[in-house]
Design a protein around this motif. Structure first.
Motif, PDB file in Angstrom:
ATOM      1  N   GLU A 168      -6.412   3.166   6.338  1.00 49.93           N
ATOM      2  CA  GLU A 168      -5.125   3.866   6.357  1.00 49.93           C
ATOM      3  C   GLU A 168      -5.237   5.280   6.911  1.00 49.93           C
ATOM      4  O   GLU A 168      -4.233   5.974   7.056  1.00 49.93           O
ATOM      5  CB  GLU A 168      -4.538   3.907   4.942  1.00 49.93           C
ATOM      6  CG  GLU A 168      -4.178   2.523   4.394  1.00 49.93           C
ATOM      7  CD  GLU A 168      -3.555   2.597   3.024  1.00 49.93           C
ATOM      8  OE1 GLU A 168      -3.407   3.721   2.479  1.00 49.93           O
ATOM      9  OE2 GLU A 168      -3.209   1.532   2.472  1.00 49.93           O
ATOM     10  N   TRP A 206      -5.184  17.587   0.047  1.00 47.90           N
ATOM     11  CA  TRP A 206      -5.675  16.216   0.016  1.00 47.90           C
ATOM     12  C   TRP A 206      -5.752  15.703  -1.424  1.00 47.90           C
ATOM     13  O   TRP A 206      -5.371  14.561  -1.715  1.00 47.90           O
ATOM     14  CB  TRP A 206      -7.040  16.124   0.692  1.00 47.90           C
ATOM     15  CG  TRP A 206      -7.682  14.780   0.538  1.00 47.90           C
ATOM     16  CD1 TRP A 206      -8.755  14.450  -0.222  1.00 47.90           C
ATOM     17  CD2 TRP A 206      -7.247  13.555   1.157  1.00 47.90           C
ATOM     18  NE1 TRP A 206      -9.035  13.117  -0.126  1.00 47.90           N
ATOM     19  CE2 TRP A 206      -8.114  12.534   0.718  1.00 47.90           C
ATOM     20  CE3 TRP A 206      -6.220  13.225   2.034  1.00 47.90           C
ATOM     21  CZ2 TRP A 206      -7.993  11.206   1.124  1.00 47.90           C
ATOM     22  CZ3 TRP A 206      -6.084  11.900   2.439  1.00 47.90           C
ATOM     23  CH2 TRP A 206      -6.955  10.917   1.992  1.00 47.90           C
ATOM     24  N   LYS A 210      -2.720  13.684  -0.805  1.00 43.69           N
ATOM     25  CA  LYS A 210      -3.355  12.899   0.264  1.00 43.69           C
ATOM     26  C   LYS A 210      -2.819  13.348   1.630  1.00 43.69           C
ATOM     27  O   LYS A 210      -2.410  12.551   2.475  1.00 43.69           O
ATOM     28  CB  LYS A 210      -3.115  11.406   0.047  1.00 43.69           C
ATOM     29  CG  LYS A 210      -3.791  10.859  -1.201  1.00 43.69           C
ATOM     30  CD  LYS A 210      -5.303  10.934  -1.070  1.00 43.69           C
ATOM     31  CE  LYS A 210      -6.015  10.421  -2.311  1.00 43.69           C
ATOM     32  NZ  LYS A 210      -6.011  11.378  -3.424  1.00 43.69           N
ATOM     33  N   LEU A 211      -2.819  14.669   1.800  1.00 38.28           N
ATOM     34  CA  LEU A 211      -2.204  15.287   2.971  1.00 38.28           C
ATOM     35  C   LEU A 211      -3.119  16.365   3.540  1.00 38.28           C
ATOM     36  O   LEU A 211      -3.649  17.192   2.806  1.00 38.28           O
ATOM     37  CB  LEU A 211      -0.863  15.916   2.562  1.00 38.28           C
ATOM     38  CG  LEU A 211      -0.123  16.770   3.584  1.00 38.28           C
ATOM     39  CD1 LEU A 211       0.436  15.889   4.677  1.00 38.28           C
ATOM     40  CD2 LEU A 211       0.997  17.539   2.902  1.00 38.28           C
ATOM     41  N   TYR A 248       1.382  11.154  10.787  1.00 39.10           N
ATOM     42  CA  TYR A 248       2.020  10.833   9.507  1.00 39.10           C
ATOM     43  C   TYR A 248       3.284  10.007   9.702  1.00 39.10           C
ATOM     44  O   TYR A 248       3.588   9.112   8.899  1.00 39.10           O
ATOM     45  CB  TYR A 248       2.323  12.109   8.727  1.00 39.10           C
ATOM     46  CG  TYR A 248       1.133  12.611   7.970  1.00 39.10           C
ATOM     47  CD1 TYR A 248       0.638  11.907   6.884  1.00 39.10           C
ATOM     48  CD2 TYR A 248       0.478  13.781   8.338  1.00 39.10           C
ATOM     49  CE1 TYR A 248      -0.475  12.346   6.185  1.00 39.10           C
ATOM     50  CE2 TYR A 248      -0.636  14.230   7.651  1.00 39.10           C
ATOM     51  CZ  TYR A 248      -1.104  13.511   6.574  1.00 39.10           C
ATOM     52  OH  TYR A 248      -2.208  13.940   5.887  1.00 39.10           O
ATOM     53  N   TYR A 252       0.212   6.629   8.809  1.00 34.79           N
ATOM     54  CA  TYR A 252      -1.186   6.888   8.456  1.00 34.79           C
ATOM     55  C   TYR A 252      -1.291   8.171   7.637  1.00 34.79           C
ATOM     56  O   TYR A 252      -0.356   8.970   7.597  1.00 34.79           O
ATOM     57  CB  TYR A 252      -2.034   7.065   9.724  1.00 34.79           C
ATOM     58  CG  TYR A 252      -2.226   5.809  10.541  1.00 34.79           C
ATOM     59  CD1 TYR A 252      -3.241   4.918  10.251  1.00 34.79           C
ATOM     60  CD2 TYR A 252      -1.404   5.547  11.636  1.00 34.79           C
ATOM     61  CE1 TYR A 252      -3.433   3.770  11.024  1.00 34.79           C
ATOM     62  CE2 TYR A 252      -1.584   4.400  12.412  1.00 34.79           C
ATOM     63  CZ  TYR A 252      -2.600   3.522  12.100  1.00 34.79           C
ATOM     64  OH  TYR A 252      -2.776   2.400  12.858  1.00 34.79           O
ATOM     65  N   HIS A 253      -2.439   8.361   6.991  1.00 30.59           N
ATOM     66  CA  HIS A 253      -2.719   9.673   6.424  1.00 30.59           C
ATOM     67  C   HIS A 253      -3.912  10.291   7.149  1.00 30.59           C
ATOM     68  O   HIS A 253      -4.593   9.622   7.934  1.00 30.59           O
ATOM     69  CB  HIS A 253      -2.961   9.608   4.908  1.00 30.59           C
ATOM     70  CG  HIS A 253      -4.124   8.748   4.500  1.00 30.59           C
ATOM     71  ND1 HIS A 253      -4.004   7.662   3.653  1.00 30.59           N
ATOM     72  CD2 HIS A 253      -5.443   8.803   4.820  1.00 30.59           C
ATOM     73  CE1 HIS A 253      -5.190   7.103   3.464  1.00 30.59           C
ATOM     74  NE2 HIS A 253      -6.076   7.776   4.157  1.00 30.59           N
ATOM     75  N   ARG A 255      -7.376  12.199   6.427  1.00 30.83           N
ATOM     76  CA  ARG A 255      -8.328  12.358   5.325  1.00 30.83           C
ATOM     77  C   ARG A 255      -9.163  13.631   5.491  1.00 30.83           C
ATOM     78  O   ARG A 255      -9.469  14.044   6.615  1.00 30.83           O
ATOM     79  CB  ARG A 255      -9.244  11.137   5.266  1.00 30.83           C
ATOM     80  CG  ARG A 255     -10.116  11.065   4.026  1.00 30.83           C
ATOM     81  CD  ARG A 255     -10.952   9.790   4.017  1.00 30.83           C
ATOM     82  NE  ARG A 255     -11.636   9.669   2.739  1.00 30.83           N
ATOM     83  CZ  ARG A 255     -11.124   9.054   1.692  1.00 30.83           C
ATOM     84  NH1 ARG A 255      -9.939   8.470   1.783  1.00 30.83           N
ATOM     85  NH2 ARG A 255     -11.794   9.002   0.554  1.00 30.83           N
ATOM     86  N   PRO A 302       4.930  12.644   3.223  1.00 35.68           N
ATOM     87  CA  PRO A 302       4.216  13.915   3.079  1.00 35.68           C
ATOM     88  C   PRO A 302       4.610  14.974   4.100  1.00 35.68           C
ATOM     89  O   PRO A 302       4.320  16.150   3.912  1.00 35.68           O
ATOM     90  CB  PRO A 302       2.747  13.508   3.251  1.00 35.68           C
ATOM     91  CG  PRO A 302       2.784  12.241   4.038  1.00 35.68           C
ATOM     92  CD  PRO A 302       4.021  11.542   3.585  1.00 35.68           C
TER      93      PRO A 302
END
Length: 418
Positions: A168, A206, A210-211, A248, A252-253, A255, A302
């Motif tokens: 992801e 993060w 999760k950003l 985004y 997806y994110h 990491r 996000p």
């Protein structure tokens, strides 16, 4: 007691400043938790097989630093047959071409390419240079390093490990450190700023959401994503922030990988620093306007927090700091009168303490940074370096507005090397 409009403005501005610093304090605390989680429980991070990766290095007049950068990437702990190096020597008029040719002669590797552009296809900024390099690449993943970087030997492996193990993740970012931090007071400020905003704040975002936002260097991105979005936006002078929003929006994110680090050269004079930061501010205003509509889109996820985060820094904090400083100067000069000195001093002191505490927590995560010398630097940073940011924010905003009003073509300023 509030006696006049100046009291209201002063109180509101100080409260806004306090809230923004508190937000960063929360991010730093979360980042510290993330740091403890990673470094206390680090496991073996080894893949049975490593994918083929393309490393792009955009370079314009980088003769002073390019040899050290390319050599550090040649020395990465990664199978030589599993990664290619593509240097885009973008319309340089210094000795970059000769230096790069000499490096290639000494390192006759199979996957080492130099692209020399002219002022027709090149010389149009970093985004354009990256697009040129991307067309010549063939890696499953694309990694970017700026021309002044010296990544640590395991930096690439760490980025690859995280993106291979997280389907992801559209991209994975590492951290960057200041390699000339001891040059002068300015570089020591920048060093602490980097640890605070680019290390702890990224780790905190993060940890909580999760950003992350892609920095300009030391990150890996899926080739499939770049193909879908058509590469980098050539109108964006902060191409890293702009592409983050598009990743985004694709679902997806991004990491954060604290184990991957690169060391880069930072500005050593105020004039160079001002030009670089002015470009950052203009570029981020472009990204804000381009993505502002997503602030009200519940499906944006996000992106909404990131938009609020940038708005809080570039609009609320900037405006509040300007108002509070202006009222203070006018009050001190006897031009106006305020009646809430006690309250304003209390809020100001609370904000100052939070700022010092945040930077101190951040510096404790890097070996050798938590010391008395840096503590003194932090104490004076709020009154000096942070005020310089206000100056460049005014300059950047004015330049951005002028570009719009007079339809001026946005030019990309390449940071001067030392």
């Amino acid at each position: 007691m509030l006696q006049n409009i100046y009291d209201y403005l002063l109180l509101m501005s100080l409260f806004s400043i306090w809230l923004v610093i508190l937000l960063n304090m929360i991010l730093v605390t979360s980042g510290f938790i993330n740091y403890l989680k990673h470094y206390r429980n680090k496991k073996d991070r080894i893949l049975s097989e490593y994918p083929f990766v393309s490393i792009l290095i955009p370079a314009h007049n980088e003769g002073k630093v390019i040899e050290k950068t390319v050599q550090s990437i040649l020395d990465l702990e990664y199978d030589n047959d599993r990664y290619e190096i593509i240097v885009i020597n973008d319309n340089s008029n210094d000795n970059s071409k000769e230096i790069l040719e000499n490096i290639k002669e000494r390192n006759p590797r199979r996957f080492f390419k130099i692209i020399n552009t002219d002022n027709i296809i090149g010389g149009k900024g970093k985004s354009n240079a990256l697009n040129i390099g991307f067309k010549e690449s063939r890696g499953e993943y694309i990694v970017i390093y700026d021309a002044d970087n010296t990544p640590e030997k395991i930096a690439l492996k760490e980025l690859v490990y995280d993106i291979e193990n997280d389907p992801e993740a559209g991209a994975v970012i590492g951290k960057f450190r200041c390699r000339n931090k001891n040059r002068n007071l300015l570089t020591r400020f920048i060093n602490l700023e980097g640890i605070y905003f680019q290390w702890m704040a990224q780790a905190g975002r993060w940890q909580l959401f999760k950003l992350c936002t892609i920095p300009g260097t030391n990150f890996i991105i899926r080739r499939s994503i770049l193909e879908k979005i058509g590469g980098w936006d050539t109108k964006a002078i902060t191409e890293d922030t702009e592409i983050s929003f598009r990743i985004y929006r694709m679902g997806y994110h991004i990491r954060f990988c604290p184990y991957s680090a690169t060391w880069e050269q930072e500005p050593e004079t105020v004039s160079v620093w001002l030009k670089q930061r002015k470009r950052w501010i203009k570029g981020n205003y472009y990204v804000l306007i381009k993505n502002f509509k997503y602030l009200f889109d519940k499906k944006a996820g996000p992106i909404r927090f990131d938009l609020l985060y940038y708005l809080s820094i570039y609009i609320f904090f900037f405006t509040a700091s300007l108002i509070s400083d202006l009222i203070f100067v006018l009050s001190f000069g006897g031009f106006i009168k305020t009646y809430i000195v006690g309250y304003s001093l209390l809020l100001w002191f609370m904000a100052y303490v939070l700022f010092v505490l945040s930077v101190q927590i951040s510096s404790s995560t890097e070996k050798g940074e938590l010391n008395f010398s840096n503590f003194i630097i932090i104490l004076i940073m709020y009154f000096t370096y942070c005020k310089l940011w206000m100056l460049v924010a005014v300059i950047g905003l004015a330049s951005f507005i002028n570009d719009i009003l007079f339809n001026r073509k946005v030019t990309w300023y390449k940071t001067e090397r030392f």
